[in-house]
Write a protein that holds these residues in place. Sequence first.
Motif, PDB file in Angstrom:
ATOM      1  N   LEU A 176       0.830  -1.212   0.000  1.00  0.00           N
ATOM      2  CA  LEU A 176       0.000   0.000   0.000  1.00  0.00           C
ATOM      3  C   LEU A 176       0.859   1.254   0.000  1.00  0.00           C
ATOM      4  CD1 LEU A 176      -2.995  -0.531   2.472  1.00  0.00           C
ATOM      5  CD2 LEU A 176      -3.095  -0.244  -0.010  1.00  0.00           C
ATOM      6  N   MET A 177       1.914   1.244   0.803  1.00  0.00           N
ATOM      7  CA  MET A 177       2.781   2.419   0.907  1.00  0.00           C
ATOM      8  C   MET A 177       3.510   2.710  -0.397  1.00  0.00           C
ATOM      9  SD  MET A 177       2.770   4.153   3.742  1.00  0.00           S
ATOM     10  CE  MET A 177       1.954   3.963   5.333  1.00  0.00           C
ATOM     11  N   SER A 178       3.714   1.688  -1.221  1.00  0.00           N
ATOM     12  CA  SER A 178       4.375   1.920  -2.502  1.00  0.00           C
ATOM     13  C   SER A 178       3.529   2.818  -3.402  1.00  0.00           C
ATOM     14  CB  SER A 178       4.654   0.582  -3.205  1.00  0.00           C
ATOM     15  OG  SER A 178       3.453  -0.018  -3.680  1.00  0.00           O
ATOM     16  N   VAL A 179       2.221   2.867  -3.143  1.00  0.00           N
ATOM     17  CA  VAL A 179       1.319   3.759  -3.890  1.00  0.00           C
ATOM     18  C   VAL A 179       1.082   5.051  -3.119  1.00  0.00           C
ATOM     19  CG1 VAL A 179      -1.023   4.019  -4.824  1.00  0.00           C
ATOM     20  CG2 VAL A 179       0.205   1.851  -5.101  1.00  0.00           C
ATOM     21  N   LEU A 180       0.783   4.926  -1.824  1.00  0.00           N
ATOM     22  CA  LEU A 180       0.497   6.108  -1.001  1.00  0.00           C
ATOM     23  C   LEU A 180       1.670   7.086  -0.998  1.00  0.00           C
ATOM     24  CD1 LEU A 180      -1.208   6.161   2.466  1.00  0.00           C
ATOM     25  CD2 LEU A 180       0.986   7.301   2.171  1.00  0.00           C
ATOM     26  N   ALA A 181       2.878   6.570  -0.905  1.00  0.00           N
ATOM     27  CA  ALA A 181       4.057   7.434  -0.789  1.00  0.00           C
ATOM     28  C   ALA A 181       4.264   8.318  -2.009  1.00  0.00           C
ATOM     29  CB  ALA A 181       5.299   6.583  -0.539  1.00  0.00           C
ATOM     30  N   LYS A 182       3.683   7.926  -3.141  1.00  0.00           N
ATOM     31  CA  LYS A 182       3.857   8.703  -4.365  1.00  0.00           C
ATOM     32  C   LYS A 182       2.835   9.831  -4.510  1.00  0.00           C
ATOM     33  CE  LYS A 182       6.029   4.931  -6.942  1.00  0.00           C
ATOM     34  NZ  LYS A 182       5.950   4.033  -8.124  1.00  0.00           N
ATOM     35  N   ASP A 183       1.861   9.863  -3.607  1.00  0.00           N
ATOM     36  CA  ASP A 183       0.854  10.929  -3.650  1.00  0.00           C
ATOM     37  C   ASP A 183       1.411  12.158  -2.930  1.00  0.00           C
ATOM     38  OD1 ASP A 183      -1.322  12.598  -3.603  1.00  0.00           O
ATOM     39  OD2 ASP A 183      -2.684  11.161  -2.646  1.00  0.00           O
ATOM     40  N   GLU A 212       9.097   6.471   7.999  1.00  0.00           N
ATOM     41  CA  GLU A 212      10.253   6.124   7.183  1.00  0.00           C
ATOM     42  C   GLU A 212      10.138   6.652   5.758  1.00  0.00           C
ATOM     43  OE1 GLU A 212      11.606   2.050   5.023  1.00  0.00           O
ATOM     44  OE2 GLU A 212      11.364   1.899   7.197  1.00  0.00           O
ATOM     45  N   LYS A 213       8.940   6.550   5.165  1.00  0.00           N
ATOM     46  CA  LYS A 213       8.788   6.846   3.742  1.00  0.00           C
ATOM     47  C   LYS A 213       8.149   8.203   3.443  1.00  0.00           C
ATOM     48  CE  LYS A 213       8.461   1.893   2.845  1.00  0.00           C
ATOM     49  NZ  LYS A 213       7.648   0.773   2.356  1.00  0.00           N
ATOM     50  N   ARG A 214       7.319   8.693   4.368  1.00  0.00           N
ATOM     51  CA  ARG A 214       6.706   9.991   4.168  1.00  0.00           C
ATOM     52  C   ARG A 214       6.624  10.741   5.499  1.00  0.00           C
ATOM     53  NH1 ARG A 214       3.421  11.420  -0.092  1.00  0.00           N
ATOM     54  NH2 ARG A 214       3.378  13.397   1.047  1.00  0.00           N
ATOM     55  N   SER A 267     -21.211  10.987   5.782  1.00  0.00           N
ATOM     56  CA  SER A 267     -20.761  12.173   6.523  1.00  0.00           C
ATOM     57  C   SER A 267     -20.242  13.269   5.604  1.00  0.00           C
ATOM     58  CB  SER A 267     -19.659  11.781   7.512  1.00  0.00           C
ATOM     59  OG  SER A 267     -18.429  11.539   6.833  1.00  0.00           O
ATOM     60  N   GLY A 268     -20.012  12.916   4.338  1.00  0.00           N
ATOM     61  CA  GLY A 268     -19.470  13.888   3.397  1.00  0.00           C
ATOM     62  C   GLY A 268     -17.964  13.830   3.264  1.00  0.00           C
ATOM     63  N   PHE A 269     -17.322  12.841   3.874  1.00  0.00           N
ATOM     64  CA  PHE A 269     -15.873  12.696   3.737  1.00  0.00           C
ATOM     65  C   PHE A 269     -15.536  12.376   2.285  1.00  0.00           C
ATOM     66  CE2 PHE A 269     -12.140   9.757   3.815  1.00  0.00           C
ATOM     67  CZ  PHE A 269     -11.183  10.674   4.252  1.00  0.00           C
ATOM     68  N   ASP A 270     -14.648  13.151   1.690  1.00  0.00           N
ATOM     69  CA  ASP A 270     -14.320  12.942   0.275  1.00  0.00           C
ATOM     70  C   ASP A 270     -12.859  12.552   0.073  1.00  0.00           C
ATOM     71  OD1 ASP A 270     -13.092  15.301   0.894  1.00  0.00           O
ATOM     72  OD2 ASP A 270     -13.905  16.450  -0.800  1.00  0.00           O
ATOM     73  N   GLY A 271     -12.248  12.041   1.123  1.00  0.00           N
ATOM     74  CA  GLY A 271     -10.857  11.614   1.017  1.00  0.00           C
ATOM     75  C   GLY A 271     -10.730  10.192   0.512  1.00  0.00           C
ATOM     76  N   SER A 272      -9.527   9.682   0.540  1.00  0.00           N
ATOM     77  CA  SER A 272      -9.236   8.334   0.048  1.00  0.00           C
ATOM     78  C   SER A 272      -9.230   7.318   1.186  1.00  0.00           C
ATOM     79  CB  SER A 272      -7.865   8.321  -0.644  1.00  0.00           C
ATOM     80  OG  SER A 272      -7.844   9.204  -1.743  1.00  0.00           O
ATOM     81  N   PHE A 273      -9.416   6.070   0.823  1.00  0.00           N
ATOM     82  CA  PHE A 273      -9.303   4.948   1.760  1.00  0.00           C
ATOM     83  C   PHE A 273      -8.213   4.011   1.258  1.00  0.00           C
ATOM     84  CE2 PHE A 273     -13.326   6.171   3.600  1.00  0.00           C
ATOM     85  CZ  PHE A 273     -13.296   5.631   4.888  1.00  0.00           C
ATOM     86  N   TYR A 274      -7.179   3.825   2.053  1.00  0.00           N
ATOM     87  CA  TYR A 274      -6.146   2.832   1.762  1.00  0.00           C
ATOM     88  C   TYR A 274      -6.458   1.618   2.631  1.00  0.00           C
ATOM     89  CZ  TYR A 274      -3.455   6.208  -0.920  1.00  0.00           C
ATOM     90  OH  TYR A 274      -3.052   7.112  -1.882  1.00  0.00           O
TER      91      TYR A 274
END
Length: 430
Positions: A176-183, A212-214, A267-274
Amino acid sequence: MTLLRPVRRRLFAAIAASISAAALANASWAAEDPKPEPIRLAMIEGLSGPFANTGKAVFRNLVWAAERVNARGGVKLPDGARPLQIDRFDSKGKTEEAIAALQSAVDQGARIIMQGNSSATAAGLIETIERHNQRMPEKQLVFLNYSAVDPSLTNERCSFWHFRFDAHADMRMTALMSVLAKDKDLKKVYLIGQDYSFGRSVVKEAMRQLAEKRPDIEVVGEELHPMARIKDFAPYAAKIRASGAQAVITGNWGNDLTLLVKAAKESGFDGSFYTFYGNALGAPAAMGSAGIGKVVAVADWFPNQPQAESRTFYESFRQRFPDPADDYVHMRMNLMIEALAKAIEKAGKVDAKAIAYALEDSSTSLAGQTATVRAADHQVQQPLAVAVMERQGAEGTLFDVEGSGYGFKVVRQLTAEQAAMPHTCNMVRP
């Protein structure tokens, strides 16, 4: 009337003789060509209670995998081929019930135990099997784990009798972090999980890898909630939204994940879910269009992987289980059954110790996916994929999930070598 009685008696005697002859003929035929005794595999899962849907979904995968082995003649042994038989035992989602079910399975002749939904239950089974195998060497058991991913189970708590066919939580988090870290736009995240060994390990590893990564990302919330006891996640969703988080990282599974993402949407949360498990069991439908491009999941395999053999594998499953509600197919569970069949054939007998030694360092391939058991800790090494939710029909999203109209597009593929992690297991072999 009296004249008919002797006739009736002769007629009944003739019928009785005919039936006896047929019974003897059948018995003789059965003796000449007896039906082979099945190899009993005991699946211990929650088949009732809040996570019943996950247990029933696992059963479908295991049955389908066993059917494939049986269709080619079964498991070939020196005294003849034998079919696989999956026996279900309901743990009701409780460790103590799982341990009681284990005894029932042993009493019914099972020597191969399978479980996965709940690392706490897996830990309890491992400890019980260790004691059982020491006390009863003539009835030893081998434990195949397809979903319990607490890292400790193949590290400090590793066991010769236990094999894990799923990537553990730290491996999944690394993917997951291999994708999240690039955002690069991501600056704030919220961590939430179920309050037991697995959920705690996910939050802990997320904190470690973020640092460590972000290190620039701020953790604006860290929360653990009771497992399978929350009916309304609205208060949690409100805190997530109020925190200013742009993304949520969670290892939640089953209804705890579905209800969480549904509450977040409302609730109106428009963020991402990892997520570890956001690609099935109601989560995509609960999120709906709000999840497009925002719900990320990690798995050993996804239906929309580009390989042609992968597509054929998935389509075969859907032909066997056409109801959209049954759309929960996992490659690792099928690989596990294939690996087991090969190990029994190599061992030449249904003996737990012989099977365990045959599984060590074994490698099994199916539909383009290969799983290799690492002998040092019995953690299976295999590729991992990260995928993002898209509308069915979008590029890379041929198949949807559970008839929801939404599927998962693979955006990152890790080789088995890239997904591998070191271990701390000190294996004790009998």
